[in-house]
Design a protein around this motif. Structure first.
Motif, PDB file in Angstrom:
ATOM      1  N   ILE A   1    -115.929  10.574   4.936  1.00 29.14           N
ATOM      2  CA  ILE A   1    -115.185   9.277   4.711  1.00 29.14           C
ATOM      3  C   ILE A   1    -115.957   8.173   5.505  1.00 29.14           C
ATOM      4  N   GLY A   2    -116.327   8.353   6.696  1.00 34.78           N
ATOM      5  CA  GLY A   2    -117.236   7.377   7.685  1.00 34.78           C
ATOM      6  C   GLY A   2    -118.291   6.926   6.732  1.00 34.78           C
ATOM      7  N   LYS A   3    -119.146   7.793   6.279  1.00 30.96           N
ATOM      8  CA  LYS A   3    -120.485   7.456   5.820  1.00 30.96           C
ATOM      9  C   LYS A   3    -120.105   6.731   4.377  1.00 30.96           C
ATOM     10  N   ARG A   4    -119.107   7.246   3.553  1.00 34.90           N
ATOM     11  CA  ARG A   4    -118.617   6.705   2.283  1.00 34.90           C
ATOM     12  C   ARG A   4    -118.177   5.188   2.418  1.00 34.90           C
ATOM     13  N   ARG A   5    -117.509   5.031   3.542  1.00 34.79           N
ATOM     14  CA  ARG A   5    -116.997   3.539   3.625  1.00 34.79           C
ATOM     15  C   ARG A   5    -118.258   2.689   4.058  1.00 34.79           C
ATOM     16  N   ILE A   6    -118.908   3.046   5.103  1.00 36.26           N
ATOM     17  CA  ILE A   6    -120.049   2.411   5.569  1.00 36.26           C
ATOM     18  C   ILE A   6    -120.973   2.027   4.355  1.00 36.26           C
ATOM     19  N   ASP A   7    -121.284   2.984   3.360  1.00 35.02           N
ATOM     20  CA  ASP A   7    -121.983   2.738   2.093  1.00 35.02           C
ATOM     21  C   ASP A   7    -121.504   1.796   1.159  1.00 35.02           C
ATOM     22  N   TYR A   8    -120.302   1.805   0.989  1.00 36.53           N
ATOM     23  CA  TYR A   8    -119.675   1.101   0.197  1.00 36.53           C
ATOM     24  C   TYR A   8    -119.545  -0.535   0.708  1.00 36.53           C
ATOM     25  N   VAL A   9    -119.315  -0.654   1.831  1.00 28.28           N
ATOM     26  CA  VAL A   9    -119.347  -2.135   2.475  1.00 28.28           C
ATOM     27  C   VAL A   9    -120.680  -2.364   2.413  1.00 28.28           C
ATOM     28  N   ALA A  10    -121.732  -1.558   2.893  1.00 32.05           N
ATOM     29  CA  ALA A  10    -123.205  -1.990   2.666  1.00 32.05           C
ATOM     30  C   ALA A  10    -123.613  -2.445   1.150  1.00 32.05           C
ATOM     31  N   GLU A  11    -122.937  -1.649   0.273  1.00 36.35           N
ATOM     32  CA  GLU A  11    -123.104  -2.164  -1.438  1.00 36.35           C
ATOM     33  C   GLU A  11    -122.560  -3.533  -1.137  1.00 36.35           C
ATOM     34  N   LEU A  12    -121.520  -3.798  -0.876  1.00 39.14           N
ATOM     35  CA  LEU A  12    -120.860  -5.270  -1.039  1.00 39.14           C
ATOM     36  C   LEU A  12    -121.744  -6.466  -0.472  1.00 39.14           C
ATOM     37  N   PHE A  13    -122.275  -6.002   0.657  1.00 37.22           N
ATOM     38  CA  PHE A  13    -123.011  -7.082   1.530  1.00 37.22           C
ATOM     39  C   PHE A  13    -124.536  -7.291   0.693  1.00 37.22           C
ATOM     40  N   VAL A  14    -125.006  -6.073   0.174  1.00 40.85           N
ATOM     41  CA  VAL A  14    -126.192  -6.307  -0.673  1.00 40.85           C
ATOM     42  C   VAL A  14    -125.927  -7.248  -2.030  1.00 40.85           C
ATOM     43  N   ALA A  15    -124.909  -7.000  -2.441  1.00 41.31           N
ATOM     44  CA  ALA A  15    -124.376  -7.702  -3.638  1.00 41.31           C
ATOM     45  C   ALA A  15    -124.188  -9.096  -3.327  1.00 41.31           C
ATOM     46  N   ALA A  16    -123.556  -9.431  -2.105  1.00 35.14           N
ATOM     47  CA  ALA A  16    -123.600 -10.980  -1.556  1.00 35.14           C
ATOM     48  C   ALA A  16    -124.895 -11.617  -1.130  1.00 35.14           C
ATOM     49  N   GLY A  17    -126.060 -10.604  -1.277  1.00 36.90           N
ATOM     50  CA  GLY A  17    -127.488 -11.208  -1.107  1.00 36.90           C
ATOM     51  C   GLY A  17    -128.230 -10.758   0.303  1.00 36.90           C
ATOM     52  N   LEU A  18    -127.685  -9.610   0.896  1.00 38.36           N
ATOM     53  CA  LEU A  18    -128.400  -9.369   2.237  1.00 38.36           C
ATOM     54  C   LEU A  18    -129.294  -8.263   1.705  1.00 38.36           C
ATOM     55  N   SER A  19    -130.238  -8.059   2.303  1.00 33.25           N
ATOM     56  CA  SER A  19    -131.256  -6.884   2.338  1.00 33.25           C
ATOM     57  C   SER A  19    -130.697  -5.658   2.588  1.00 33.25           C
TER      58      SER A  19
ATOM     59  N   GLU B   1    -131.210  -3.141   4.796  1.00 37.45           N
ATOM     60  CA  GLU B   1    -131.003  -2.991   6.293  1.00 37.45           C
ATOM     61  C   GLU B   1    -130.058  -3.890   7.066  1.00 37.45           C
ATOM     62  N   PRO B   2    -130.068  -5.028   6.831  1.00 39.12           N
ATOM     63  CA  PRO B   2    -129.113  -5.816   7.447  1.00 39.12           C
ATOM     64  C   PRO B   2    -127.640  -5.461   7.001  1.00 39.12           C
ATOM     65  N   ALA B   3    -127.582  -5.260   5.635  1.00 36.56           N
ATOM     66  CA  ALA B   3    -126.379  -5.161   5.034  1.00 36.56           C
ATOM     67  C   ALA B   3    -125.599  -3.687   5.630  1.00 36.56           C
ATOM     68  N   ARG B   4    -126.582  -2.795   5.997  1.00 35.41           N
ATOM     69  CA  ARG B   4    -125.944  -1.619   6.431  1.00 35.41           C
ATOM     70  C   ARG B   4    -125.617  -1.770   7.838  1.00 35.41           C
ATOM     71  N   GLY B   5    -126.341  -2.550   8.743  1.00 30.90           N
ATOM     72  CA  GLY B   5    -125.777  -3.032  10.103  1.00 30.90           C
ATOM     73  C   GLY B   5    -124.550  -3.386   9.906  1.00 30.90           C
TER      74      GLY B   5
END
Length: 190
Positions: free
Chosen positions: A123-141, A143-147
């Protein structure tokens, strides 16, 4: 909780186990008290589950589906394509839930249990992955999106913890929580 036709399902047992877990921790997931709570017999339990571990597994998988997959699906179904707005909606929803429910804390207190540990990790990984996807969609690359996703999920877990140990430290009203969410998302998108 007993259904109109008086037939309990495995889901009824899993839901009741989740309620017990939330209010009393893993030790509260015991067959006889749950059967009493449901107005059922132990035979009903054994009709659906081989043993207590099977019930625990069903309960945490139910929580995983509701607390992660259904939340993500709801955010994805929202009538907006703006990833920043999706982040805000997600954050508002999970912060609201985390400050009013104890299930995250109850499960975290049993994080070393062999049936719970892998679900919490997934669950922790899934939540992080999903939020990272949203940050990438918002324009971040990526690596920073994952952080930043790690930061967001950590803030959620931290606020959930604070809600139970120091609730006065958190914003009290929905408007105050919205302002905090907005400031957090704006800061992470900058």
């Amino acid at each position: 909780m007993v259904r109109a036709d008086n037939r309990l399902t495995a889901d009824d047992w899993a839901d009741t186990a989740l309620e017990a877990l939330e209010s009393g921790g893993l030790a509260a997931v015991a067959v006889e008290p749950l059967a009493r709570r449901l107005g059922a017999t132990k035979g009903s339990f054994y009709w659906h589950f081989k043993n207590r571990d099977a019930l625990i597994e069903a309960a945490v998988l139910t929580w995983e589906r509701r607390g992660t997959e259904e939340v993500i699906a709801a955010i994805e179904a929202a009538p907006t394509d703006d990833p920043a707005e999706r982040l805000r909606r997600l954050f508002e929803r999970v912060i609201e839930h985390g400050t009013t429910h104890r299930i995250e804390m109850a499960l975290a207190s049993s994080a070393d249990h062999p049936l719970i540990a892998p679900v919490l990790e997934r669950i922790g990984k899934r939540r992080i992955d999903y939020v990272a996807e949203l940050f990438v969609a918002a324009g971040l690359s990526p690596e920073p999106a994952r952080g930043r996703a790690v930061i967001c999920v950590s803030v959620y877990y931290g606020m959930t913890h604070l809600a139970h140990i120091a609730p006065d430290a958190l914003p009290r009203t929905r408007a105050e929580r919205r302002a905090l969410v907005d400031a957090t998302i704006e800061g992470l998108l900058a």
